[in-house]
Design a protein around this motif. Sequence first.
Motif, PDB file in Angstrom:
ATOM      1  N   VAL A  17      -8.772  -5.020 -12.756  1.00 39.62           N
ATOM      2  CA  VAL A  17      -9.196  -5.765 -13.703  1.00 39.62           C
ATOM      3  C   VAL A  17     -10.212  -6.854 -13.329  1.00 39.62           C
ATOM      4  N   LEU A  18      -9.619  -7.669 -12.591  1.00 38.63           N
ATOM      5  CA  LEU A  18     -10.226  -8.841 -12.236  1.00 38.63           C
ATOM      6  C   LEU A  18     -10.829  -8.520 -10.891  1.00 38.63           C
ATOM      7  N   ALA A  19     -10.122  -7.629 -10.076  1.00 39.11           N
ATOM      8  CA  ALA A  19     -10.779  -7.013  -8.826  1.00 39.11           C
ATOM      9  C   ALA A  19     -10.436  -5.411  -9.008  1.00 39.11           C
ATOM     10  N   GLU A  20     -11.222  -4.907  -7.868  1.00 40.16           N
ATOM     11  CA  GLU A  20     -10.991  -3.493  -7.486  1.00 40.16           C
ATOM     12  C   GLU A  20      -9.707  -3.090  -7.228  1.00 40.16           C
ATOM     13  N   GLU A  21      -9.100  -1.952  -7.558  1.00 41.15           N
ATOM     14  CA  GLU A  21      -7.803  -1.846  -7.298  1.00 41.15           C
ATOM     15  C   GLU A  21      -7.545  -1.412  -6.073  1.00 41.15           C
ATOM     16  N   GLY A  22      -7.054  -2.468  -5.208  1.00 43.79           N
ATOM     17  CA  GLY A  22      -6.857  -2.230  -3.836  1.00 43.79           C
ATOM     18  C   GLY A  22      -5.624  -1.634  -3.513  1.00 43.79           C
ATOM     19  N   PHE A  23      -4.705  -1.664  -4.287  1.00 41.50           N
ATOM     20  CA  PHE A  23      -3.421  -1.039  -3.852  1.00 41.50           C
ATOM     21  C   PHE A  23      -3.689   0.437  -4.183  1.00 41.50           C
ATOM     22  N   ARG A  24      -4.337   0.951  -4.984  1.00 41.38           N
ATOM     23  CA  ARG A  24      -4.432   2.434  -5.192  1.00 41.38           C
ATOM     24  C   ARG A  24      -5.299   2.942  -4.143  1.00 41.38           C
ATOM     25  N   TYR A  25      -6.485   2.195  -3.816  1.00 37.69           N
ATOM     26  CA  TYR A  25      -7.349   2.905  -2.990  1.00 37.69           C
ATOM     27  C   TYR A  25      -6.962   2.686  -1.330  1.00 37.69           C
ATOM     28  N   GLY A  26      -6.137   1.550  -1.137  1.00 37.40           N
ATOM     29  CA  GLY A  26      -5.508   1.482  -0.023  1.00 37.40           C
ATOM     30  C   GLY A  26      -4.566   2.737   0.433  1.00 37.40           C
ATOM     31  N   LEU A  27      -3.856   2.791  -0.411  1.00 37.15           N
ATOM     32  CA  LEU A  27      -2.692   4.028  -0.083  1.00 37.15           C
ATOM     33  C   LEU A  27      -3.289   5.138   0.019  1.00 37.15           C
ATOM     34  N   TYR A  28      -4.483   5.496  -0.899  1.00 37.26           N
ATOM     35  CA  TYR A  28      -5.204   6.739  -0.764  1.00 37.26           C
ATOM     36  C   TYR A  28      -5.736   6.871   0.747  1.00 37.26           C
ATOM     37  N   ALA A  29      -6.009   5.616   1.419  1.00 38.08           N
ATOM     38  CA  ALA A  29      -6.660   5.775   2.841  1.00 38.08           C
ATOM     39  C   ALA A  29      -5.237   5.982   3.612  1.00 38.08           C
ATOM     40  N   ILE A  30      -4.467   5.352   3.497  1.00 40.45           N
ATOM     41  CA  ILE A  30      -3.179   5.669   4.254  1.00 40.45           C
ATOM     42  C   ILE A  30      -2.604   7.161   4.125  1.00 40.45           C
ATOM     43  N   ALA A  31      -2.734   7.904   2.905  1.00 40.15           N
ATOM     44  CA  ALA A  31      -2.258   8.953   2.877  1.00 40.15           C
ATOM     45  C   ALA A  31      -3.346   9.824   3.313  1.00 40.15           C
ATOM     46  N   ASP A  32      -4.676   9.692   3.433  1.00 42.87           N
ATOM     47  CA  ASP A  32      -5.541  10.654   4.178  1.00 42.87           C
ATOM     48  C   ASP A  32      -5.280  10.665   5.464  1.00 42.87           C
ATOM     49  N   ARG A  33      -5.155   9.344   6.210  1.00 43.33           N
ATOM     50  CA  ARG A  33      -4.580   9.396   7.493  1.00 43.33           C
ATOM     51  C   ARG A  33      -3.475  10.005   7.779  1.00 43.33           C
ATOM     52  N   ASN A  34      -2.451  10.371   7.096  1.00 48.24           N
ATOM     53  CA  ASN A  34      -1.389  10.665   7.117  1.00 48.24           C
ATOM     54  C   ASN A  34      -1.112  12.276   6.785  1.00 48.24           C
ATOM     55  N   GLY A  35      -2.219  12.734   6.426  1.00 46.32           N
ATOM     56  CA  GLY A  35      -2.319  14.134   5.894  1.00 46.32           C
ATOM     57  C   GLY A  35      -1.406  14.478   4.633  1.00 46.32           C
ATOM     58  N   LEU A  36      -1.491  13.379   3.669  1.00 46.65           N
ATOM     59  CA  LEU A  36      -0.508  13.580   2.564  1.00 46.65           C
ATOM     60  C   LEU A  36      -1.645  13.609   1.386  1.00 46.65           C
ATOM     61  N   ASN A  37      -0.920  14.228   0.212  1.00 41.83           N
ATOM     62  CA  ASN A  37      -1.868  14.413  -1.091  1.00 41.83           C
ATOM     63  C   ASN A  37      -1.914  12.885  -1.539  1.00 41.83           C
ATOM     64  N   PRO A  38      -2.954  12.476  -1.760  1.00 40.31           N
ATOM     65  CA  PRO A  38      -3.222  10.862  -2.171  1.00 40.31           C
ATOM     66  C   PRO A  38      -2.544  10.523  -3.486  1.00 40.31           C
ATOM     67  N   ASP A  39      -2.501  11.377  -4.516  1.00 41.51           N
ATOM     68  CA  ASP A  39      -2.091  10.725  -5.808  1.00 41.51           C
ATOM     69  C   ASP A  39      -0.443  11.065  -5.817  1.00 41.51           C
ATOM     70  N   ASP A  40       0.030  12.102  -5.141  1.00 46.84           N
ATOM     71  CA  ASP A  40       1.568  12.053  -5.050  1.00 46.84           C
ATOM     72  C   ASP A  40       2.055  10.835  -3.942  1.00 46.84           C
ATOM     73  N   PHE A  41       1.340  10.641  -2.749  1.00 53.44           N
ATOM     74  CA  PHE A  41       1.810   9.310  -2.400  1.00 53.44           C
ATOM     75  C   PHE A  41       1.514   7.952  -2.754  1.00 53.44           C
ATOM     76  N   LEU A  42       0.539   8.147  -3.782  1.00 52.20           N
ATOM     77  CA  LEU A  42       0.426   6.751  -4.682  1.00 52.20           C
ATOM     78  C   LEU A  42       1.619   6.417  -5.551  1.00 52.20           C
ATOM     79  N   ARG A  43       1.946   7.601  -6.169  1.00 52.15           N
ATOM     80  CA  ARG A  43       2.994   7.474  -7.184  1.00 52.15           C
ATOM     81  C   ARG A  43       4.343   7.200  -6.410  1.00 52.15           C
ATOM     82  N   LEU A  44       4.785   7.913  -5.015  1.00 49.89           N
ATOM     83  CA  LEU A  44       5.741   7.530  -4.400  1.00 49.89           C
ATOM     84  C   LEU A  44       5.786   6.100  -3.860  1.00 49.89           C
ATOM     85  N   ALA A  45       4.831   5.583  -3.550  1.00 48.20           N
ATOM     86  CA  ALA A  45       4.532   4.214  -2.985  1.00 48.20           C
ATOM     87  C   ALA A  45       4.598   3.174  -4.336  1.00 48.20           C
ATOM     88  N   THR A  46       4.115   3.643  -5.286  1.00 50.06           N
ATOM     89  CA  THR A  46       4.452   2.709  -6.376  1.00 50.06           C
ATOM     90  C   THR A  46       5.677   2.439  -6.765  1.00 50.06           C
TER      91      THR A  46
END
Length: 217
Positions: A17-46
């Motif tokens: 809302v006030l800022a870009e969603e850093g949590f989501r997109y940061g986790l997507y980057a971590i998932a990508d570097r670890n060969g994981l599905n981004p959305d599945d990893f986001l749900r788990l990390a949340t």
Amino acid sequence: MKTGSWLRAFLFDFGGVLAEEGFRYGLYAIADRNGLNPDDFLRLATEVIYESGFITGDADETDYWAMLREKAGISGTDSKFRNEILDRFIIRPSMLELVGNLRGRGMRCVILSDQTCWLDILEQRYHFCRYFDAVINSFHAGKSKRDPSLFIETVDMLGLEPGQVMFIDDNEGNIARAASMGLQTHLFAEETGFRKALKAAGLPLLVPRGHFTEKEG
């Protein structure tokens, strides 16, 4: 929706809302570097950020990353993971200008965020808290927006009735819980939609550009 003459305060989520969603997109980057599905990893990390207690200050960042490593098998340092997230929380200057416009019209504006100590770090970078009457961070409050009573406690803190307060968030679950407590709500997708909601409530805004700059002192 009640008219703007009834509204007295606005509660703003931070990321998304006030800022870009850093949590989501940061986790997507971590998932990508670890060969994981981004959305599945986001749900788990949340879920882990709530399960670990990090979101409500009952655990620290080290505990969070340790639990997430165990559950997801990711590799990397805490500081690397943190930076992937924090560097993607980009402040939206026009939203802060909009907040200033609302406060100039006598409205009280509060950040109500399920966040961690990371919000304190972001405040040191961007100095956005001065634009608000109060900041309620779940990490310090000891309670998250998954607990509907937090909305009533916030309204009571303002000395208002729930219907006099609008809650703005990009999370449907949070919006539903706030609405169940009697608050007016807006599910945020983009600023234009929020401006239309304000206009519908009798609060059209003209916002000057260029007032906020990132990392200003």
